[in-house]
Write a protein that holds these residues in place. Structure first.
Motif, PDB file in Angstrom:
ATOM      1  N   THR A  91       0.840  -1.207   0.000  1.00 42.10           N
ATOM      2  CA  THR A  91       0.000   0.000   0.000  1.00 42.10           C
ATOM      3  C   THR A  91       0.869   1.249   0.000  1.00 42.10           C
ATOM      4  OG1 THR A  91      -1.686  -1.160   1.242  1.00 42.10           O
ATOM      5  CG2 THR A  91      -1.793   1.222   1.273  1.00 42.10           C
ATOM      6  N   GLY A  94       2.626   1.731  -3.271  1.00 46.69           N
ATOM      7  CA  GLY A  94       1.662   2.276  -4.233  1.00 46.69           C
ATOM      8  C   GLY A  94       1.442   3.765  -4.024  1.00 46.69           C
ATOM      9  N   MET A 125      -2.437   3.075  -7.442  1.00 54.07           N
ATOM     10  CA  MET A 125      -3.617   2.671  -6.670  1.00 54.07           C
ATOM     11  C   MET A 125      -3.857   1.171  -6.791  1.00 54.07           C
ATOM     12  SD  MET A 125      -6.424   5.616  -7.310  1.00 54.07           S
ATOM     13  CE  MET A 125      -7.684   4.712  -6.458  1.00 54.07           C
ATOM     14  N   ALA A 128      -1.499  -0.682  -4.543  1.00 56.81           N
ATOM     15  CA  ALA A 128      -1.892  -0.534  -3.144  1.00 56.81           C
ATOM     16  C   ALA A 128      -3.053  -1.464  -2.794  1.00 56.81           C
ATOM     17  CB  ALA A 128      -2.274   0.920  -2.880  1.00 56.81           C
ATOM     18  N   LEU A 129      -4.081  -1.457  -3.625  1.00 52.75           N
ATOM     19  CA  LEU A 129      -5.276  -2.245  -3.319  1.00 52.75           C
ATOM     20  C   LEU A 129      -5.029  -3.743  -3.490  1.00 52.75           C
ATOM     21  CD1 LEU A 129      -7.904   0.077  -4.984  1.00 52.75           C
ATOM     22  CD2 LEU A 129      -7.644  -0.365  -2.562  1.00 52.75           C
ATOM     23  N   SER A 132      -2.956  -5.133  -0.602  1.00 53.60           N
ATOM     24  CA  SER A 132      -3.782  -5.164   0.615  1.00 53.60           C
ATOM     25  C   SER A 132      -4.730  -6.349   0.580  1.00 53.60           C
ATOM     26  CB  SER A 132      -4.608  -3.889   0.733  1.00 53.60           C
ATOM     27  OG  SER A 132      -3.772  -2.792   0.908  1.00 53.60           O
TER      28      SER A 132
END
Lengths: 156, 212
Positions: A91, A94, A125, A128-129, A132
């Motif tokens: 995350t 990112g 993004m 990051a997602l 996660s």
């Protein structure tokens, strides 16, 4: 019969992943959209831990080995948290990509340059997602296996 | 203690939200289109002096400029080397044009003087009301007129002054100095120097007998 319980859960997980892969080509999607390969690291840790949990439960069932599983499984519990933390690292990476690459030599008058910048933003993004989500799902499945194995052990 | 619960997931979620909002903010900033420079025509002049009055007015006002080399520019002498009067606006008399056999009305009362070179020295600006009668009774009298002095390199509106002129009256508006760098200084809008020449070669200190 801790091993068979573990084996059943693993079969269900493999079926679920296979279905997702067949329907959504999910592994390819993750591989293509995560250039940092953090999801691959999470996947490897998940795989090793799952094998280890399977081995421990096999020992319990067939060798009747009495482990002090509170100490034995400590590393596995630790790993179940580590995958989530690695997801968090993803995350932050990112976030870093979003913030650092966006404003470097940006030409706001060019539509092409704007497209590239928005692409970079989306990529950051995405990383990051994705990390996660992979971390969270891996952690949930690992903890589920661990809880199941330990509870069964205690009842033996 | 077993890690049955962990707050990493929650912190992770907060960070993801933060990234989402940051990205939206960045995209919003990036999509603010810059003002297009295309289509902007920059006049090739150093300074502009414009005189405008009510567009529907029938009054014929004339602007007069005197440059540092004693060049006097007005409607009889529109070209004063580097000081050029671009149009002698006669009120609404010359607002009607015949274009392809169709009569068109362009109601605009504007006279523009451009100063095309940096010539250091003092400049005087005055306004003269050419009319001897007010044909439209509803028109405001004395006629209000706005004179703007603009520096074009770079652009700045140096002075905008409004005066009212009676019939056949010449009114001094302002004087200013230009230095070698093209900067305007020593602005003076409280002067009374008539610059419109008379047939006798003098200044139009009296309104009678002036060159029309």
């Amino acid at each position: 019969m801790p091993f068979w319980k573990w084996w059943t859960s693993i079969v269900v997980i493999i079926l679920a992943i296979s279905y997702a892969q067949y329907q959504l080509d999910i592994l390819n999607f993750i591989y293509n959209n995560d250039p940092t390969r953090i999801t691959a690291i999470i996947g490897i840790i998940f795989l090793l831990c799952t094998i280890r949990i399977g081995y421990v439960s096999w020992q319990k069932q067939f060798l009747y080995t009495q482990h002090d599983h509170f100490n034995e499984n400590e590393i596995l519990w630790f790993c179940s948290d580590v995958v989530m933390s690695i997801g968090m690292v993803g995350t932050l990476i990112g976030f870093l990509i979003v913030l650092t690459t966006t404003f470097t030599d940006i030409d706001t008058t060019s539509a092409q340059a704007m497209k590239e910048v928005i692409g970079t933003l989306a990529s950051g993004m995405g990383i990051a997602l994705m990390t996660s989500l992979t971390g969270l799902i891996s952690s949930i499945i690992l903890k589920f296996q661990l809880v199941m194995t330990e509870n069964l052990n205690e009842r033996v | 203690m077993r890690g049955y619960s962990s707050n990493i997931a929650f912190i992770d979620l907060l960070f993801n939200l933060l990234i989402g909002f940051t990205s939206l903010l960045l995209i919003a900033f990036l999509l603010i289109n810059p003002v297009a420079d295309d289509g902007v025509v920059n006049p090739r002049a150093e300074f502009l002096i414009t005189m405008s009055w009510l567009d529907t007015s029938g009054i014929d006002l004339d602007i007069w400029i005197e440059g540092p080399n004693k060049t006097i520019v007005g409607f009889p002498q529109k070209d004063g080397a580097f000081i050029i009067l671009e149009r002698d606006d006669l009120g609404n008399t010359n607002d009607t044009f015949l274009i392809n056999g169709v009569e068109q009305l362009v109601e605009r009362n504007l006279e523009t003087v451009s100063i095309n070179a940096i010539v250091p020295g003092e400049y005087f600006v005055s306004v003269h009301n050419y009319n001897s009668t007010v044909e439209n009774d509803e028109e405001e009298y004395p006629t209000p007129v706005t004179i703007d002095l603009m520096d074009l390199e770079p652009y700045s509106l140096v002075l905008s002054k409004q005066v009212s002129v009676k019939l056949k009256e010449e009114k001094s508006v302002f004087s200013f100095m230009i230095n070698e760098k093209g900067q305007i200084y020593d602005l003076n809008d409280d002067i009374n120097i008539k610059i419109r020449p008379t047939p006798r070669g003098g200044r139009s200190d009296t309104d009678e007998g002036a060159v029309p």
